[in-house]
Design a protein around this motif. Structure first.
Motif, PDB file in Angstrom:
ATOM      1  N   MET A   1       0.676  -1.208  -0.050  1.00  0.00           N
ATOM      2  CA  MET A   1       0.036  -0.186   0.035  1.00  0.00           C
ATOM      3  C   MET A   1       0.875   1.169  -0.056  1.00  0.00           C
ATOM      4  N   THR A   2       1.868   1.298   0.772  1.00  0.00           N
ATOM      5  CA  THR A   2       2.883   2.360   0.912  1.00  0.00           C
ATOM      6  C   THR A   2       3.472   2.627  -0.661  1.00  0.00           C
ATOM      7  N   VAL A   3       3.861   1.646  -1.242  1.00  0.00           N
ATOM      8  CA  VAL A   3       4.439   1.696  -2.644  1.00  0.00           C
ATOM      9  C   VAL A   3       3.518   2.384  -3.447  1.00  0.00           C
ATOM     10  N   LEU A   4       2.209   2.082  -3.409  1.00  0.00           N
ATOM     11  CA  LEU A   4       1.003   2.740  -4.238  1.00  0.00           C
ATOM     12  C   LEU A   4       1.053   4.126  -3.935  1.00  0.00           C
ATOM     13  N   LEU A   5       0.752   4.529  -2.537  1.00  0.00           N
ATOM     14  CA  LEU A   5       0.805   5.854  -2.073  1.00  0.00           C
ATOM     15  C   LEU A   5       2.030   6.702  -2.555  1.00  0.00           C
ATOM     16  N   ARG A   6       3.106   6.207  -2.733  1.00  0.00           N
ATOM     17  CA  ARG A   6       4.317   6.960  -2.913  1.00  0.00           C
ATOM     18  C   ARG A   6       4.367   6.908  -4.470  1.00  0.00           C
ATOM     19  N   ALA A   7       3.889   5.926  -5.122  1.00  0.00           N
ATOM     20  CA  ALA A   7       3.925   5.976  -6.602  1.00  0.00           C
ATOM     21  C   ALA A   7       2.897   7.290  -7.080  1.00  0.00           C
ATOM     22  N   ALA A   8       1.921   7.417  -6.258  1.00  0.00           N
ATOM     23  CA  ALA A   8       0.805   8.349  -6.843  1.00  0.00           C
ATOM     24  C   ALA A   8       1.321   9.832  -6.336  1.00  0.00           C
ATOM     25  N   LEU A   9       2.051   9.829  -5.319  1.00  0.00           N
ATOM     26  CA  LEU A   9       2.531  11.299  -5.175  1.00  0.00           C
ATOM     27  C   LEU A   9       3.665  11.539  -5.863  1.00  0.00           C
ATOM     28  N   VAL A  10       4.287  10.421  -6.537  1.00  0.00           N
ATOM     29  CA  VAL A  10       5.247  10.946  -7.538  1.00  0.00           C
ATOM     30  C   VAL A  10       4.747  11.316  -8.752  1.00  0.00           C
ATOM     31  N   ILE A  11       3.754  10.595  -9.180  1.00  0.00           N
ATOM     32  CA  ILE A  11       3.145  11.008 -10.243  1.00  0.00           C
ATOM     33  C   ILE A  11       2.299  12.520 -10.211  1.00  0.00           C
ATOM     34  N   GLY A  12       1.832  12.511  -9.230  1.00  0.00           N
ATOM     35  CA  GLY A  12       1.156  13.774  -9.177  1.00  0.00           C
ATOM     36  C   GLY A  12       2.277  15.139  -9.103  1.00  0.00           C
ATOM     37  N   VAL A  13       3.266  14.833  -8.528  1.00  0.00           N
ATOM     38  CA  VAL A  13       4.316  15.838  -8.504  1.00  0.00           C
ATOM     39  C   VAL A  13       4.987  16.086  -9.784  1.00  0.00           C
ATOM     40  N   LEU A  14       5.073  15.144 -10.613  1.00  0.00           N
ATOM     41  CA  LEU A  14       5.610  15.281 -11.971  1.00  0.00           C
ATOM     42  C   LEU A  14       4.727  15.742 -12.884  1.00  0.00           C
ATOM     43  N   SER A  15       3.305  15.274 -12.822  1.00  0.00           N
ATOM     44  CA  SER A  15       2.433  16.004 -13.402  1.00  0.00           C
ATOM     45  C   SER A  15       2.399  17.672 -13.273  1.00  0.00           C
TER      46      SER A  15
END
Length: 68
Positions: A1-15
């Motif tokens: 779950m932590t990996v998914l949340l971290r991936a969502a945060l990274v995708i949001g920041v990159l966007s």
């Protein structure tokens, strides 16, 4: 779950950074996208109409749970 949340945060920041680099206003883009999505009050009747009515049980047997 932590990996998914971290991936969502990274995708949001990159966007966000991609919007800044393209010269667009991220807040204006968010408002434009929010206006494109129908409100819950408008979408709920259509969603309820899409749900099929419960089919009667074979032989007309009563449900096994108590009626509310």
């Amino acid at each position: 779950m932590t990996v998914l949340l971290r991936a969502a945060l990274v995708i949001g920041v990159l966007s966000y950074f991609a919007l800044l680099r393209a010269g667009t206003d991220p807040a204006a883009e968010a408002r434009r996208l929010a206006d494109a999505v129908p409100s819950a009050q408008a979408a709920l009747p259509a969603a309820l109409d899409a749900v099929p009515a419960e089919a009667p049980r074979a032989g007309g047997a009563a449900p096994s749970w108590p009626a509310a």
